[in-house]
Design a protein around this motif. Structure first.
Motif, mmCIF file in Angstrom:
data_model
loop_
_atom_site.group_PDB
_atom_site.id
_atom_site.type_symbol
_atom_site.label_atom_id
_atom_site.label_comp_id
_atom_site.label_asym_id
_atom_site.label_seq_id
_atom_site.Cartn_x
_atom_site.Cartn_y
_atom_site.Cartn_z
ATOM 1 N N ASN A 210 0.830 -1.206 0.000
ATOM 2 C CA ASN A 210 0.000 0.000 0.000
ATOM 3 C C ASN A 210 0.864 1.255 0.000
ATOM 4 O O ASN A 210 2.028 1.231 0.431
ATOM 5 N N TYR A 212 0.422 5.809 0.443
ATOM 6 C CA TYR A 212 -0.453 6.885 0.919
ATOM 7 C C TYR A 212 0.022 8.208 0.322
ATOM 8 O O TYR A 212 1.212 8.414 0.082
ATOM 9 N N ASP A 213 -0.944 9.108 0.077
ATOM 10 C CA ASP A 213 -0.575 10.404 -0.500
ATOM 11 C C ASP A 213 -0.062 11.342 0.587
ATOM 12 O O ASP A 213 0.085 10.943 1.752
ATOM 13 N N GLY A 216 -1.972 11.489 3.772
ATOM 14 C CA GLY A 216 -2.152 10.271 4.553
ATOM 15 C C GLY A 216 -3.294 9.395 4.099
ATOM 16 O O GLY A 216 -3.659 8.442 4.792
ATOM 17 N N ASP A 217 -3.877 9.689 2.925
ATOM 18 C CA ASP A 217 -4.980 8.877 2.405
ATOM 19 C C ASP A 217 -4.436 7.736 1.553
ATOM 20 O O ASP A 217 -3.472 7.906 0.787
ATOM 21 N N LEU A 218 -5.080 6.568 1.676
ATOM 22 C CA LEU A 218 -4.676 5.403 0.897
ATOM 23 C C LEU A 218 -4.910 5.655 -0.587
ATOM 24 O O LEU A 218 -5.966 6.144 -0.995
#
Length: 280
Positions: A210, A212-213, A216-218
């Motif tokens: 994974n 994250y941007d 902090g969003d997936l």
């Protein structure tokens, strides 16, 4: 004896007087009906002739004027063209498809204006797509990822001016947190750091995890990678396209920000002018 039909109308017999009178009445009635038709035809012919004569007279006099005053005719023609061309001084090209194809007095347009006035205008995206030299081949390689780092650098260095204002990546990008530009790409799997990517010994394993941007969003894999192939263990084994997405802010007071249009156009031209080493 046999019954005979009285007063037969044959060449051998003279018609009965009553039949003669009836025939004359029919002929007279037909003649009376044709008389108005002949009168209408006569008036229509006169009308058509007058129209024809008027057209003939107009063009005859026009031709006579041109042949007698050729230089005046040329001067008047040039002046007329100049006067008609003055309208181009205020000529404005509309390129917004929402204005071109959506009636601005429709309910949909009114609702859109309400949303923009209440929540602000939607941001505009700049998207860069990177593929292998042969379309459909795998792009998971350090060489192609380095090309993507270079293309991202080209976008970030794009600069232009609009009405005396300098437009740059930093003042055109959307900063949802007030500090960081809203950027999303496969480079987020290495924290947007070239050295970290080049030091990676298993790119596929990294991409299978994974990322994250900056907020902090997936990041959904399908949003930055296309043509993904997974192996039997659910890990990525091939990717056909990488996508780089930059969100540009649109001023709240402007439904169509010409500054964004100008900067994104320059950024796109710079990316197209860039010649990558190992990708397209």
């Amino acid at each position: 004896g046999a019954e005979m039909t009285p007063y037969p109308d044959t060449p051998m017999h003279t018609p009965h007087p009553e039949r003669v009178e009836e025939s004359n009445t029919v002929q007279k009635s037909t003649a009376d009906e044709e008389e108005p038709k002949k009168g209408c035809r006569k008036y229509w012919s006169k009308f058509a002739a007058s129209i024809h004569w008027g057209i003939y007279q107009f063009f005859y006099n026009l031709g006579l004027f041109v042949t007698r005053r050729p230089f005046l005719t040329i001067a008047l023609s040039v002046c007329l063209c100049i006067l008609c061309g003055l309208g181009f001084l205020n000529f404005d090209t509309e390129t917004d498809p929402e204005v071109l194809f959506t009636p601005q007095d429709s309910q949909a347009a009114a609702d859109k204006r309400y949303v923009e006035d209440t929540f602000g205008a939607s941001p505009t995206d700049v998207r860069v797509y990177v593929t292998a030299p042969t379309r459909g081949d795998d792009v998971v390689s350090k060489a192609i990822l380095n090309d993507l780092f270079d293309a991202a650098g080209v976008v970030q260095s794009a600069t232009t001016t609009w009405n005396g204002e300098t437009l740059t990546y930093d003042n055109r990008c959307l900063k949802s947190d007030g500090t960081n530009c809203a950027v999303m790409s496969v480079l987020d799997w290495w924290g947007n750091d070239r050295a970290t990517m080049n030091a990676d010994t298993d790119l596929y394993a990294t991409l299978s995890g994974n990322a994250y941007d900056v907020y902090g969003d997936l990041i959904p894999k399908a949003q930055v990678m296309g043509g993904i192939t997974y192996d039997s263990n659910g890990n990525i084994s091939k990717v056909e396209v990488f996508q780089y997405i930059l969100r540009c802010r649109v001023e709240d007071s402007l439904r169509t920000d010409d500054r964004v249009k100008e900067w994104t156009k320059v950024a796109a031209e710079d990316v197209l002018a860039y010649t990558p080493s190992d990708s397209k």
